[in-house]
Design a protein around this motif. Structure first.
Motif, short mmCIF file in Angstrom:
data_model
loop_
_atom_site.label_atom_id
_atom_site.label_comp_id
_atom_site.label_asym_id
_atom_site.label_seq_id
_atom_site.Cartn_x
_atom_site.Cartn_y
_atom_site.Cartn_z
N LYS A 170 0.82 -1.21 0.00
CA LYS A 170 0.00 0.00 0.00
C LYS A 170 0.86 1.26 0.00
O LYS A 170 0.39 2.33 -0.40
CB LYS A 170 -0.92 -0.01 1.21
CG LYS A 170 -1.97 -1.11 1.17
CD LYS A 170 -2.86 -1.08 2.39
CE LYS A 170 -3.91 -2.20 2.31
NZ LYS A 170 -4.79 -2.20 3.50
N LYS A 171 2.14 1.12 0.41
CA LYS A 171 3.00 2.29 0.56
C LYS A 171 4.08 2.40 -0.50
O LYS A 171 4.57 3.50 -0.78
CB LYS A 171 3.66 2.28 1.94
CG LYS A 171 2.68 2.39 3.10
CD LYS A 171 3.43 2.39 4.42
CE LYS A 171 2.47 2.52 5.59
NZ LYS A 171 3.20 2.50 6.89
N ASP A 172 4.51 1.27 -1.08
CA ASP A 172 5.65 1.32 -2.00
C ASP A 172 5.65 0.11 -2.92
O ASP A 172 4.78 -0.75 -2.85
CB ASP A 172 6.97 1.42 -1.22
CG ASP A 172 7.15 0.28 -0.22
OD1 ASP A 172 6.82 -0.87 -0.56
OD2 ASP A 172 7.60 0.54 0.91
N ARG A 173 6.68 0.06 -3.77
CA ARG A 173 6.90 -1.09 -4.64
C ARG A 173 8.34 -1.54 -4.43
O ARG A 173 9.26 -0.71 -4.33
CB ARG A 173 6.64 -0.72 -6.11
CG ARG A 173 5.22 -0.29 -6.37
CD ARG A 173 4.88 -0.20 -7.85
NE ARG A 173 5.68 0.77 -8.57
CZ ARG A 173 5.44 2.07 -8.60
NH1 ARG A 173 4.43 2.58 -7.90
NH2 ARG A 173 6.19 2.89 -9.31
N ARG A 174 8.54 -2.86 -4.43
CA ARG A 174 9.86 -3.38 -4.05
C ARG A 174 10.13 -4.73 -4.72
O ARG A 174 9.21 -5.43 -5.13
CB ARG A 174 9.93 -3.54 -2.53
CG ARG A 174 8.81 -4.41 -1.98
CD ARG A 174 8.83 -4.53 -0.48
NE ARG A 174 8.41 -3.31 0.21
CZ ARG A 174 8.27 -3.22 1.53
NH1 ARG A 174 8.52 -4.26 2.29
NH2 ARG A 174 7.88 -2.09 2.08
N PHE A 175 11.41 -5.06 -4.79
CA PHE A 175 11.87 -6.39 -5.17
C PHE A 175 12.51 -7.03 -3.95
O PHE A 175 13.29 -6.38 -3.23
CB PHE A 175 12.87 -6.33 -6.33
CG PHE A 175 12.28 -5.91 -7.64
CD1 PHE A 175 11.30 -6.68 -8.26
CD2 PHE A 175 12.69 -4.76 -8.28
CE1 PHE A 175 10.76 -6.31 -9.47
CE2 PHE A 175 12.16 -4.37 -9.49
CZ PHE A 175 11.18 -5.15 -10.09
N VAL A 176 12.22 -8.31 -3.74
CA VAL A 176 12.73 -9.03 -2.57
C VAL A 176 13.26 -10.40 -3.01
O VAL A 176 12.65 -11.06 -3.84
CB VAL A 176 11.61 -9.24 -1.52
CG1 VAL A 176 12.17 -9.92 -0.27
CG2 VAL A 176 10.93 -7.93 -1.17
N ALA A 177 14.38 -10.78 -2.44
CA ALA A 177 14.91 -12.13 -2.68
C ALA A 177 15.49 -12.66 -1.38
O ALA A 177 16.12 -11.92 -0.62
CB ALA A 177 15.98 -12.11 -3.77
N THR A 178 15.28 -13.95 -1.13
CA THR A 178 15.85 -14.59 0.06
C THR A 178 16.01 -16.07 -0.18
O THR A 178 15.29 -16.68 -0.98
CB THR A 178 14.95 -14.37 1.30
OG1 THR A 178 15.58 -14.96 2.44
CG2 THR A 178 13.58 -15.00 1.10
N ASP A 179 16.98 -16.65 0.51
CA ASP A 179 17.15 -18.11 0.49
C ASP A 179 16.97 -18.69 1.89
O ASP A 179 17.30 -19.84 2.14
CB ASP A 179 18.51 -18.50 -0.09
CG ASP A 179 19.67 -17.97 0.75
OD1 ASP A 179 19.44 -17.32 1.79
OD2 ASP A 179 20.84 -18.19 0.34
#
Length: 371
Positions: A170-179
């Motif tokens: 609702k506040k932002d746009r992002r890319f996320v990656a995790t293992d």
């Protein structure tokens, strides 16, 4: 009527770099080893697919005839010919029986007769282009994905981690990656909207970062579930998205921090390298206090012990942090991705650490190990 097309060798070479990245060379389905060439009045389109990912490269032609026709040529063969063509023109001619193609370089400098497969056997990812989702200029799509892709998992069990999560909050746009051991979050835009999560597969991410650097990119919906279309001048990539639920990664980020370590990037990387000079980088490195400075220590029952003192101050005060440890390879990787001064924030020795640098869009999280 003769079916042929003539294109510039260097243009074909560039096109085949992308197609070769998509096509899987070791495949039990013969047609998937091939690139499909489609000639029309609009020019030449070269297509490669692995059934989950599809790339179309559009090339201008120097000359061509035969109306609309197609040929499926082994991708590695076509890439090899394009590589040696250099600046010479490449003429591809379709045989009348549609079972062979001939390729000529320059004015007959080299001549190849190539076996082909029926173009009707070539599979395509279905669906039509839908609404525009977002546009990225000046290579920002590739650059932003590149900031997080190093955390993408390769394990098969938690398949939903095998890609980059594209998350609109609702506040932002992002890319996320995790293992599960480390995580990278890039909040690239401060405007959000309805909650939407898409998981872009690891292979698609790699092709984007390898081949779309510096390019303007538009992302479109596809009118079939779990598909995304990536469009840049002369290239269209259609990919299936990972069908799964990405974990609630926000729960891993600590709500508060009790201690902060201000690290110098080059010094900490050198200290990790020095501590792991014996025995490799598969064992933990421990952070502890020695005379008010951070000591990085590595112990190995087979190779011995190493200690490296840094200029980083150990937090002073009534409450002091307990020693803690990290996987040395993960720690070196996360610090090498940082820019300038590094701030490592800690709640306690067993909780996730967050790592920040001069890039305000980035948050990196690293899980500690037993000291």
């Amino acid at each position: 009527m003769t079916k042929f097309v003539t294109i510039e060798g260097r243009a074909l070479k560039q096109a085949m770099k992308i197609i070769s990245a998509v096509v899987e060379r070791r495949n039990t389905i013969p047609i998937l080893n091939h690139a499909k060439l489609t000639h029309s009045d609009a020019g030449l389109r070269i297509t490669g697919t692995d059934l989950d990912l599809e790339a179309h490269v559009d090339l201008d032609v120097i000359d061509g005839a035969g109306g609309n026709w197609s040929a499926c040529i082994t991708a590695s063969v076509l890439a090899g010919i394009a590589r040696v063509a250099g600046s010479m023109n490449v003429r591809i001619e379709r045989a009348d029986n549609d079972l062979k193609a001939t390729i000529t370089l320059g004015d007959g400098a080299a001549f190849y007769e190539i076996e082909t497969l029926p173009d009707t056997d070539f599979p395509e990812i279905g669906g039509e282009r839908g609404d525009l989702i977002e546009a990225f200029t000046n290579g920002m799509f590739a650059a932003t994905l590149d900031k997080v892709k190093w955390c993408v998992s390769t394990e098969e069990v938690r398949y939903y981690l095998n890609g980059v999560c594209w998350h609109q909050t609702k506040k932002d746009r992002r890319f996320v990656a995790t293992d599960g051991h480390r995580m990278a979050i890039c909040k690239y835009a401060s405007e959000g909207g309805d909650e939407i999560t898409r998981i872009i597969p690891r292979k698609t991410v790699r092709i984007v970062t390898d081949h779309l650097a510096g390019k303007d990119v538009k992302l479109f919906e596809v009118n079939q579930p779990n598909r995304l279309e990536i469009v840049t001048p002369g290239l269209t990539i259609r990919t299936k998205l990972i069908d799964g639920t990405y974990p609630d990664y926000g729960r891993v980020i600590p709500g508060h921090y009790d201690f902060t370590f201000d690290l110098k990037r080059e010094e900490i990387i050198a200290a990790i390298d020095q501590a792991t000079a014996i025995g490799g980088n598969l064992t933990p490195v421990k952070f502890s206090n020695q005379d008010g400075r951070v000591m990085i220590e590595r112990r190995s029952p087979d190779w011995g012990n190493a200690k490296v003192k840094t200029s980083t101050e150990w937090p002073d005060g009534k409450e002091q942090p307990q020693p803690f440890a990290f996987n040395s390879r993960y720690l070196r990787e996360v610090t090498s991705k940082c820019q300038g001064a590094i701030s490592m924030r800690m709640t306690d020795q067993s909780s996730p650490f967050s790592i920040h640098d001069e890039d305000a869009t980035m948050t990196r999280v690293l899980m500690p190990m037993r000291a």
